[in-house]
Write a protein that holds these residues in place. Structure first.
Motif, PDB file in Angstrom:
ATOM      1  N   ARG A1095       0.945  -1.049  -0.151  1.00 47.21           N
ATOM      2  CA  ARG A1095       0.061  -0.262  -0.365  1.00 47.21           C
ATOM      3  C   ARG A1095       0.346   1.435  -0.064  1.00 47.21           C
ATOM      4  N   LYS A1096       2.164   1.492   0.651  1.00 41.96           N
ATOM      5  CA  LYS A1096       2.607   2.127   0.934  1.00 41.96           C
ATOM      6  C   LYS A1096       3.291   2.333  -0.347  1.00 41.96           C
ATOM      7  N   ASP A1097       3.427   1.608  -1.210  1.00 41.31           N
ATOM      8  CA  ASP A1097       4.069   1.706  -2.355  1.00 41.31           C
ATOM      9  C   ASP A1097       3.935   2.051  -3.389  1.00 41.31           C
ATOM     10  N   PHE A1098       2.031   2.088  -3.338  1.00 42.75           N
ATOM     11  CA  PHE A1098       1.213   2.390  -4.637  1.00 42.75           C
ATOM     12  C   PHE A1098       1.054   4.078  -4.389  1.00 42.75           C
ATOM     13  N   LEU A1099       0.872   3.951  -2.666  1.00 46.24           N
ATOM     14  CA  LEU A1099       0.487   5.859  -2.583  1.00 46.24           C
ATOM     15  C   LEU A1099       1.778   6.881  -2.795  1.00 46.24           C
ATOM     16  N   GLN A1100       2.847   6.092  -2.489  1.00 47.08           N
ATOM     17  CA  GLN A1100       4.166   6.624  -3.460  1.00 47.08           C
ATOM     18  C   GLN A1100       4.055   7.460  -4.673  1.00 47.08           C
ATOM     19  N   LEU A1101       3.646   6.794  -5.575  1.00 44.68           N
ATOM     20  CA  LEU A1101       3.511   6.262  -7.162  1.00 44.68           C
ATOM     21  C   LEU A1101       2.032   7.128  -7.869  1.00 44.68           C
ATOM     22  N   GLY A1102       1.293   7.286  -6.562  1.00 44.26           N
ATOM     23  CA  GLY A1102       0.192   8.291  -7.456  1.00 44.26           C
ATOM     24  C   GLY A1102      -0.481   7.097  -8.196  1.00 44.26           C
ATOM     25  N   PHE A1103      -0.888   6.151  -7.370  1.00 45.50           N
ATOM     26  CA  PHE A1103      -1.360   5.036  -8.472  1.00 45.50           C
ATOM     27  C   PHE A1103      -3.295   5.276  -7.903  1.00 45.50           C
ATOM     28  N   LYS A1104      -3.949   5.246  -9.238  1.00 48.81           N
ATOM     29  CA  LYS A1104      -5.416   5.765  -9.158  1.00 48.81           C
ATOM     30  C   LYS A1104      -6.702   4.716  -9.570  1.00 48.81           C
ATOM     31  N   TYR A1105      -7.205   4.449  -9.394  1.00 44.05           N
ATOM     32  CA  TYR A1105      -8.249   3.351 -10.154  1.00 44.05           C
ATOM     33  C   TYR A1105      -9.870   4.306  -9.489  1.00 44.05           C
ATOM     34  N   ASP A1106     -10.498   3.472 -10.274  1.00 44.50           N
ATOM     35  CA  ASP A1106     -12.271   4.304  -9.917  1.00 44.50           C
ATOM     36  C   ASP A1106     -12.830   3.496  -9.767  1.00 44.50           C
ATOM     37  N   ASN A1107     -12.733   1.530  -9.487  1.00 44.43           N
ATOM     38  CA  ASN A1107     -13.510   1.075  -9.275  1.00 44.43           C
ATOM     39  C   ASN A1107     -12.999  -0.463  -8.642  1.00 44.43           C
ATOM     40  N   LEU A1108     -13.698  -0.809  -7.984  1.00 44.01           N
ATOM     41  CA  LEU A1108     -12.915  -2.164  -7.267  1.00 44.01           C
ATOM     42  C   LEU A1108     -13.845  -3.140  -7.149  1.00 44.01           C
ATOM     43  N   LEU A1109     -13.181  -4.242  -7.836  1.00 44.29           N
ATOM     44  CA  LEU A1109     -13.924  -5.683  -8.111  1.00 44.29           C
ATOM     45  C   LEU A1109     -13.012  -6.680  -6.755  1.00 44.29           C
ATOM     46  N   MET A1110     -13.907  -7.302  -6.964  1.00 47.70           N
ATOM     47  CA  MET A1110     -13.309  -8.337  -5.358  1.00 47.70           C
ATOM     48  C   MET A1110     -13.701  -9.606  -5.627  1.00 47.70           C
ATOM     49  N   GLU A1111     -13.284 -10.083  -6.154  1.00 46.21           N
ATOM     50  CA  GLU A1111     -13.622 -12.058  -5.716  1.00 46.21           C
ATOM     51  C   GLU A1111     -13.246 -12.372  -4.704  1.00 46.21           C
ATOM     52  N   GLU A1112     -14.339 -13.462  -4.365  1.00 45.32           N
ATOM     53  CA  GLU A1112     -13.226 -14.061  -2.910  1.00 45.32           C
ATOM     54  C   GLU A1112     -14.041 -13.720  -1.858  1.00 45.32           C
ATOM     55  N   SER A1113     -15.048 -12.350  -1.820  1.00 46.28           N
ATOM     56  CA  SER A1113     -15.006 -11.870  -0.920  1.00 46.28           C
ATOM     57  C   SER A1113     -14.860 -11.989   0.410  1.00 46.28           C
ATOM     58  N   ALA A1114     -16.052 -13.491   0.407  1.00 46.14           N
ATOM     59  CA  ALA A1114     -16.335 -13.895   1.755  1.00 46.14           C
ATOM     60  C   ALA A1114     -15.535 -14.687   2.427  1.00 46.14           C
ATOM     61  N   GLN A1115     -14.434 -15.041   1.415  1.00 46.80           N
ATOM     62  CA  GLN A1115     -13.133 -15.232   2.049  1.00 46.80           C
ATOM     63  C   GLN A1115     -11.791 -14.934   2.545  1.00 46.80           C
ATOM     64  N   ILE A1116     -12.208 -13.149   2.318  1.00 45.27           N
ATOM     65  CA  ILE A1116     -11.779 -12.688   3.013  1.00 45.27           C
ATOM     66  C   ILE A1116     -11.463 -11.155   4.392  1.00 45.27           C
ATOM     67  N   LEU A1117     -10.483 -11.393   4.907  1.00 45.07           N
ATOM     68  CA  LEU A1117     -10.770 -10.423   6.676  1.00 45.07           C
ATOM     69  C   LEU A1117     -11.073  -9.517   6.479  1.00 45.07           C
ATOM     70  N   GLU A1118     -12.176  -8.626   6.767  1.00 39.84           N
ATOM     71  CA  GLU A1118     -12.423  -7.346   7.487  1.00 39.84           C
ATOM     72  C   GLU A1118     -11.964  -6.308   6.934  1.00 39.84           C
ATOM     73  N   ILE A1119     -10.099  -6.572   7.641  1.00 38.83           N
ATOM     74  CA  ILE A1119      -9.259  -5.790   6.884  1.00 38.83           C
ATOM     75  C   ILE A1119      -8.875  -5.668   5.831  1.00 38.83           C
ATOM     76  N   GLU A1120      -8.417  -6.845   5.349  1.00 40.50           N
ATOM     77  CA  GLU A1120      -7.909  -6.889   3.826  1.00 40.50           C
ATOM     78  C   GLU A1120      -9.293  -6.499   2.939  1.00 40.50           C
ATOM     79  N   THR A1121      -9.933  -6.371   3.285  1.00 39.32           N
ATOM     80  CA  THR A1121     -10.919  -5.900   2.056  1.00 39.32           C
ATOM     81  C   THR A1121     -11.225  -4.362   2.167  1.00 39.32           C
ATOM     82  N   PHE A1122     -11.079  -3.895   3.277  1.00 38.63           N
ATOM     83  CA  PHE A1122     -11.193  -2.649   3.476  1.00 38.63           C
ATOM     84  C   PHE A1122      -9.372  -2.161   2.980  1.00 38.63           C
ATOM     85  N   ILE A1123      -8.706  -2.800   3.077  1.00 41.00           N
ATOM     86  CA  ILE A1123      -7.497  -1.852   3.226  1.00 41.00           C
ATOM     87  C   ILE A1123      -7.273  -1.609   1.466  1.00 41.00           C
ATOM     88  N   PRO A1124      -7.565  -2.480   0.495  1.00 39.72           N
ATOM     89  CA  PRO A1124      -7.795  -2.336  -0.587  1.00 39.72           C
ATOM     90  C   PRO A1124      -8.337  -1.379  -1.508  1.00 39.72           C
TER      91      PRO A1124
END
Length: 1490
Positions: A1095-1124
């Motif tokens: 995440r820190k590298d993405f912020l430093q590089l100015g990474f941008k996105y408009d849409n988020l698609l999450m597969e297997e989202s019922a198998q991902i911890l709360e915080i690991e869903t929130f960070i993306p």
């Protein structure tokens, strides 16, 4: 259009994992549920008196006449703790409660006969105990109450009045604790409206009637907006009392006094009943009553739960402050007692939540500045009061705030007041506490109230920044923070809980930070306990620690030296950085392990251990009484991070910073390695200030590493901490829903602005009929681009969404009626059938086409996913979740080409599956990017990693420049006209586009000439190499369309060159890769772990996105869903994210949490997807499966609302034919004791069943012998122990015959998300059902097979479990002995499914072994005879060597994969590594309820 479930009200009748109410006949007689004790067996419980009572009174064959005296007798004799252990921590006889709960005592006896007017105390308490047990077992608790909602409301009222109605009864401490635990469980179930309607009345504004007058005045002054509401409420209450002819006394109302009475009862117990020192027996001096301690701990948990959720916190917090719960708890004897450690931790947690930084009434988070200003204003007001009215505090009133806001300074200033003056100040002037409070005369209590109210509290941000990220030895072995795996759910812990709702984003992050940190601490602790014993530490003759043994993951340290301690940053006290050098030798390791140590690199996390064993080994008794660190001799544990590693000659190893050029790299020299590490500055500061007397850093003698995949916790913790230090902005449309408040439907696309009015569906619809089927509730009308109707339309289509769909979608949450039933006439849906532009003359120009015929529900999910807002798609097994996700991405790319999409999955396998399907759609490969470690597993020749895409762009640049050169030659221009991308852009403008414009102008004047385009197209020479003739000269329109296609090819070519221009200008590989990720790629895919790590590298590089698609989202911890959601910086204070698409299945297994305490107590295995479903957020449930035979799908489709079958599985021949050699396509096989044994446990929770293992391997060998391919068979089990046992049996038995192992031998948990044609499933347990009682695990187990499922288990155990009834009722409609057709071989059977044929029943394990042995012997004889015949023919020269034929299988078909018996030693090619297809460290054994 699909139905969208979840109406915005809490419609899920469950506690975390619930069951839908089922209409089914009464279950069979009771059998036991899981128990932590292995001493009780199935036969013991069947002989138990309770079992006989259950069968006679509420079993399926009983008349079920209610006997109140029986309820009382069971309660008094079976459920009430007897006098002897009354002071223990047990509140119920657990085994007796478990027997009653599994026998359905609640469902079949207690609840059906409950009447509020006649229910006895024992009846109500029995229901309470059964509900508590269901919560402990993590199964549905409230389901049975839904059939009598009014009665349940009356039951809750009875529970609340129970203490008033039975005041004369002497409640035991166990009864009080059980009662309190029921209230905890009730307040944890606020999503269930039948519970919340009653319990939320206890924390309403009426509660303020119980406040002291001073506190009440203070609260109204602080919240003036409540004054009007208060007056209106009291007026209504007075009017109601007058109407009833009663005096208005609000304090007599149950809702007003209930919680205050509970708090006062707790304080009385804490003050007078916890300590046993008043007893005459001197041996009891300073001893505590364990039952009272447990009650106090539970009460702290109760208050913490209430204060950590906004609906229950809002009006309760003033009451907690008014009574002074925290201050009295701090001053209690238990707080400082050695047995009160857990209680003290819970009190501190309660204090934290009481002073949490939030506006209780508006729910807004208070910033650090807001909190500081409130503190200053509070202290200044006190100084002003002291100056005017308290002469002795004149000096205090003139001090600056910095001199008095600390606890010690404040206490010192208040010492000048006498007891009377302090009492006057606190109770009468400041009114912080009531004069009537029993503790008000106590000076220490008044001082604590004053100091805690006025002292400056440490902010959340300061606390989290001061916290070391690495665990130390004190935290690791603190059982109240990091419990051992055998947590039974009977006690409470000092852990935060992940609830439905959170106070603020900071609260959310803080809870997840603490839980994630402690979960990783547990895993590190396990690794230490595994590695250290192998070192065999001892004290040598010099009195120093030495090591006789060796460990793969730990190595003795030769030298440790602190090299640098940087000065603290401004405003901080901890050092800015602390570095050290650690030297160790790898001389004793063999090459493989040495290479593992040599592969350490920057940012890897290591652990420094200080081992000091006892001089003499501990005796057995001493070892039993000692702690783990004492047994290991472990003194200290500190974490560190690798900066660099050097060999014996000082050469850098594994350097990725560019200091060592690739061509200059050399293998490491010598055996000595020196690692420069970064220590944790916060921990170093604590060690050098608080523990300055101990030389911690001079005592380290072991360096330990961990497996790389399990060692990423520090980066994730840093990401969470960074988020807490930022003003993290969740999109405004998602904020309230994320915290669990407001309208759950608010983020649905129908409620969002900026909708797409017209959608180009591209290749979504295969034809017009498909489109009509997808919109059954609309009258579809097809038109051309000019608006005229068309009779024979063909894809692709554009659709302008009608207003009714935007308002309603028929998909409004929970709408179970088809739209056609609600409207009298179908609305018109206008669809534009357009002719796509000619893509170009070359095959590579043709777009890739979708071939999936999406169902109407999938189309609804695609429409929802394309629109802004939150889309949730529940995908049952085999319903095409991935195809739906890919089509959403495809259509989104074409409709919003400028937007960027981020794809997140839980596993690399799922990400690769998704990515491979995206590549088959019309999305250019140059816009796709795959980040992370699993890219090499992609089944493609293309490289989609950052480096691979950069290389591809550079190669493509050269290809395109050659094409431009060829174009220049075709135009009779110099070939070097465009040798760079920049020159090519000028070439485009000057020579290409200008020619095209002139051609268009001339063509417009010559439309009547059929061959004009053919003769005058300026680039005809360039396209002469096309495979087909581009221009025919027969039709101007057709040739003009082809000309535009050719120009489109040229346009695309120069557009690609323009995109390559940046790679031409940027020279370094890193810059090119970063540009690709941040600018070029339109679809970026990664795992949730990679997102958290980088995440820190993405912020430093100015990474941008408009849409988020999450597969297997019922198998991902709360915080690991929130960070993306927060991998990019906000723009002008707003989040850029426009769409969030979550795809998953909450009916299958949740995220893996290895420690049971974090899973059961803290609900850490709760995914964001599941929480949203529980909150009532609308979701679309896919309703047609295409994986399994319909009959197999029936074993699990009851769990879903409307799960049917795709035409494919109903029509394809493979699903109609029976499985060769088997009478049934699925069957439950009862496995009796084998060699006198059922389940065994060589070590705790390591369950095995030798009979089932032998049986399954025999069936597998039988299947291979009749021609089933090994790759089509998987063997699954529910426990790791059984998995390893089956692998051993496979190696032992199959190798002797040269039989290839199954494609997978693994656990159900590990196999989630995968499938195979044939599944052999072992359920292992014979005493207790075990963790299969979690229905989610059952659903996964039943849904892995396509064609055949064979379940091996103990029938008598599993058929009784109520949670498993729908599945096992179907399984048991067939014989429980394995039914075979011995005449059939694979694949030659025309027998249809449902026809059993000539059945041969297998009597048991031994029978199956004999059958397989006989068949193997037959095969061996046949193969030897064939071999003999071939040898004879070769010997007599009848056939040349080239004419020798392959031996035939039994069915006469050549099969090179058939097993061949060994005549001597077992063949070596199938060793144990072939069977062990994955890491043995499967997490499923940690998912047990015992």
């Amino acid at each position: 259009m699909p139905k969208v479930y979840g109406t915005g009200v809490f419609d899920f009748r469950r506690h975390r994992v619930a069951e839908y109410p089922l209409d089914h006949p009464p279950p069979p007689p009771p059998l036991p549920s899981p128990s932590p004790s292995p001493s009780i067996t199935l036969s013991d419980i069947q002989r138990d008196l309770l079992t006989r009572v259950a069968a006679a009174n509420w079993g399926p064959t009983s008349e079920r006449h209610f006997k109140p005296h029986l309820v009382k007798e069971i309660y008094d004799t079976e459920l009430l703790m007897v006098a002897a252990p009354a002071r223990g921590r047990k509140t119920v006889p657990l085994h007796r409660v478990m027997i009653l709960e599994v026998s359905q005592y609640l469902e079949n006896y207690l609840w059906p006969h409950f009447h509020p007017d006649s229910a006895t105390f024992e009846h109500v308490m029995s229901i309470i105990l059964m509900v508590n047990e269901k919560f402990r077992e993590n199964v549905a608790a409230w389901v049975c109450f839904h059939n009598r909602k009014d009665a349940f409301k009356a039951f809750l009222s009875t529970v609340l009045r129970l203490k008033d109605q039975h005041q004369q009864r002497a409640w035991t401490m166990a009864e009080k604790t059980n009662y309190l635990l029921f209230m905890i469980n009730a307040f944890q179930s606020l999503e269930d409206e039948i519970v919340s309607q009653t319990v939320l009345q206890l924390v309403s504004l009426r509660l303020w009637h119980s406040l002291s007058f001073g506190r009440f005045q203070m609260e109204l002054c602080l919240n003036p907006h409540l004054i009007k509401k208060w007056k209106k409420m009291t007026k209504r209450e007075a009017k109601g009392a007058k109407k009833g002819g009663q005096a208005f006394d609000p304090t007599s109302v149950l809702e007003v006094r209930f919680l205050r009475n509970l708090i006062e009862e707790f304080l009385e117990i804490l003050d007078s009943k916890v300590m046993l020192s008043e007893l005459a027996d001197n041996s009891m001096e300073d001893q505590v009553d364990e039952s009272c301690v447990l009650y106090c701990e539970r009460f702290m948990e109760f208050l913490i739960d209430l204060l950590s959720q906004l609906p229950t916190r809002r009006f309760l917090r003033p009451l907690v402050a008014d009574v002074g719960v925290v201050a009295k708890s701090h001053l209690s004897t238990l707080y400082t007692h050695e047995k009160g450690r857990l209680f003290a931790q819970l009190v501190d947690l309660l204090q934290f939540y009481e002073g949490f930084e939030i506006d209780d009434h508006f729910g807004t988070q208070l910033s650090d500045d807001d909190v500081l200003l409130a503190h200053y204003s509070r202290l200044q007001a006190f100084q002003l009061l002291a100056f005017k009215q308290v002469p002795k505090l004149r000096d205090f009133s003139l001090c600056n705030i910095g001199a008095i806001h600390k606890r010690a300074d404040l206490t010192k200033k208040l010492l000048v007041l006498s007891d009377e003056e302090l009492h006057e100040l606190v109770c009468k002037r400041l009114k912080l506490i009531s004069e009537d409070d029993p503790c008000s005369p106590r000076r220490d209590f008044l001082m604590e109230i004053m100091v805690s109210f006025f002292e400056k509290r440490q902010s959340q941000k300061e606390a989290i920044n001061a916290l070391p990220l690495y665990p130390n030895e004190q935290i690791m072995w603190d059982e109240s923070l990091v419990p051992s795996i055998n947590y039974s759910g009977e006690g409470c812990l000092a852990l935060p809980k992940l609830n439905l709702q959170f106070l603020t984003l900071h609260d959310y992050l803080l809870r997840n930070f603490n839980l994630f940190r402690l979960e990783s601490t547990y895993e590190i602790r396990e690794d230490i306990q595994e590695a250290v014993p192998h070192l065999l530490a001892y004290i040598n003759n010099e009195g120093e620690t030495a090591f006789r043994g060796w460990s793969r993951m730990a190595v003795p340290i030769k030298q440790f030296k602190i090299t640098e301690v940087k000065q603290p940053n401004i405003g901080e006290v901890k050092p800015a950085a602390v570095t050290a050098d650690v030297a160790f030798s790898v001389a004793s390791y063999r090459a493989q392990i040495r290479s593992e140590w040599d592969s350490l690199k920057e940012h890897d996390v290591l652990f420094l251990l200080s081992i000091r064993p006892t001089f003499e080994p501990l005796s057995a008794d001493e070892a039993d009484k000692s702690t783990v660190p004492e047994r290991l001799g472990l003194q200290f544990v500190r974490g560190c991070e690798v900066i660099e590693i050097r060999d014996e000659e000082g050469n850098l190893m594994n350097d990725f910073t560019g200091r060592v050029k690739r061509e200059e790299w050399k293998p490491p020299k010598g055996d000595l390695r020196t690692i420069t590490v970064a220590l944790d500055p916060a921990q170093y500061h604590l060690d050098t200030t608080e523990n300055a007397s101990e030389d911690i850093y001079g005592s380290f003698n072991i360096l330990m590493r961990r497996k790389p995949k399990e060692n990423n916790f520090k980066a994730i913790l840093e990401s969470i901490r960074d988020l807490m230090n930022e003003t993290c902005i969740v999109p405004e449309w998602l904020h309230n829903i994320f915290l669990g408040y407001g309208n759950p439907s608010a983020a649905q696309w129908t409620n969002m602005p900026d909708l797409l009015d017209e959608i180009d569906f591209k290749d979504t619809f295969l034809d017009a009929k498909h489109l009509k089927e997808s919109f059954p509730n609309y009258e579809v009308s097809f038109v051309k681009s000019d608006g005229t109707e068309i009779t024979n339309p063909s894809a692709p289509f554009r659709i302008r969404l009608p207003d009714s769909l935007k308002r309603d979608t028929s998909a409004l949450p929970g709408n179970s009626k088809p739209l056609s039933e609600e409207i009298t006439s179908k609305e018109k849906l206008v669809v534009e059938a357009y002719i796509p532009a000619d893509p170009g003359p070359y095959p590579q120009d043709k777009p890739k086409q979708n071939s999936v015929r999406f169902t109407p529900t999938q189309i609804g999910a695609i429409i929802s996913g394309i629109q802004p807002g939150l889309t949730m798609v529940v995908g049952p097994p085999g319903t095409g979740k991935t195809d739906t996700a890919v089509q959403i991405l495809n259509v989104l790319y074409h409709n919003c080409p400028s937007q960027r999409t981020l794809i997140i999955t839980h596993s690399n396998q799922a990400l690769n599956d998704l990515f491979e399907k995206i590549m088959q759609r019309d999305v250019p490969a140059r816009y796709l990017l795959r980040l992370g470690q699993g890219e090499q597993e992609l089944a493609t020749d293309l490289d989609f990693s950052r480096q691979g895409r950069v290389n591809a762009m550079l190669v493509r640049r050269l290809e395109l420049l050659r094409e431009v050169e060829r174009l220049a030659i075709s135009l009779r221009l110099p070939p070097d006209s465009a040798h760079t991308c920049e020159a090519a852009s000028y070439f485009w403008l000057l020579h290409v586009y200008s020619r095209w414009e002139r051609f268009l102008a001339d063509a417009a004047l010559n439309e009547d000439k059929a061959n004009y385009v053919k003769d005058h197209f300026p680039f005809s020479a360039f396209f002469e190499n096309a495979l087909e003739l581009v221009f025919t000269g027969e039709s101007f329109e057709r040739d003009m369309r082809a000309a535009k296609g050719c120009f489109r090819h040229l346009s695309t070519m120069f557009q690609e060159l323009e995109e390559c221009r940046a790679f031409e200008l940027l020279k370094s590989t890193a810059d090119r890769a970063n540009y690709l990720m941040t600018k070029q790629a339109k679809i970026v895919a990664m795992t949730c772990t990679h997102a958290a790590l980088k995440r820190k590298d993405f912020l430093q590089l100015g990474f941008k996105y408009d849409n988020l698609l999450m597969e297997e989202s019922a198998q991902i911890l709360e915080i690991e869903t929130f960070i993306p959601m927060l991998l990019q910086r906000q723009e002008d204070g707003h989040a850029r994210l426009k769409r969030c698409i979550l795809i998953g299945d909450h009916h299958q297994l949740p995220p893996v949490v290895k420690n049971m305490a974090f899973q059961k107590y803290s609900h850490m295995d709760q995914s964001l997807f599941t929480r949203f479903v529980r909150l009532g957020v609308p979701y679309i449930e896919l309703n047609a499966q295409g994986r399994a035979r319909p009959s197999i799908a029936n074993l699990y489709n009851w769990r879903y609302r409307e799960l049917g079958d795709l035409p494919y599985v109903r029509e394809e021949l493979i699903f109609h034919n029976a499985n060769a050699g088997f009478s049934y396509e699925y069957q439950l096989v009862d496995v009796p004791d084998y060699m006198g044994k059922g389940e065994t446990a060589p070590s705790p929770w390591f369950y095995q069943n030798e009979g089932e293992a032998e049986y399954i391997v025999s069936v597998y060998m039988y299947m291979r012998s009749i021609g089933y391919p090994a790759g089509k068979i998987s063997v699954l089990t529910t426990y790791n122990g059984q998995k390893l046992l089956i692998r051993d049996v496979v190696n032992r038995r199959c190798k002797a015959f040269g039989i290839e192992p199954p494609s997978k031998v693994t656990t159900v948990d590990k196999f989630q998300g995968q499938q195979n044609d044939f599944i052999l499933l072992s359920l292992v347990r014979t005493r207790f059902v075990g963790h299969l009682r979690d229905v989610r695990r059952l659903i996964v187990a039943m849904s892995r097979a396509r064609l055949g499922l064979y379940v091996f288990c103990r029938r008598a155990l599993f058929e009784q479990c109520i949670e498993l009834q729908p599945t096992f009722r179907l399984l048991l409609q067939r014989p429980d002995k394995l039914a075979l057709n011995l005449q059939e071989t694979m694949p030659f059977t025309d027998r249809p499914v449902g026809v059993t044929g000539m059945v041969r029943f297998v009597e048991g394990v031994e029978d199956m072994e004999q059958l397989v042995s006989f068949r193997m012997h037959e095969l061996y004889q046949m193969q030897m005879m064939n071999q003999y015949r071939i040898d004879e023919e070769l010997h007599h020269g009848q056939n040349g060597p080239g004419n020798a034929e392959m031996p035939l299988a039994e069915n006469g078909v050549q099969d090179t994969d058939m097993p061949v018996a060994s005549t001597g030693e077992p063949k070596p090619e199938h060793d144990s590594d072939n069977v062990t297809q994955e890491d043995d460290a499967s997490a499923d054994d940690s998912k047990m309820e015992e």
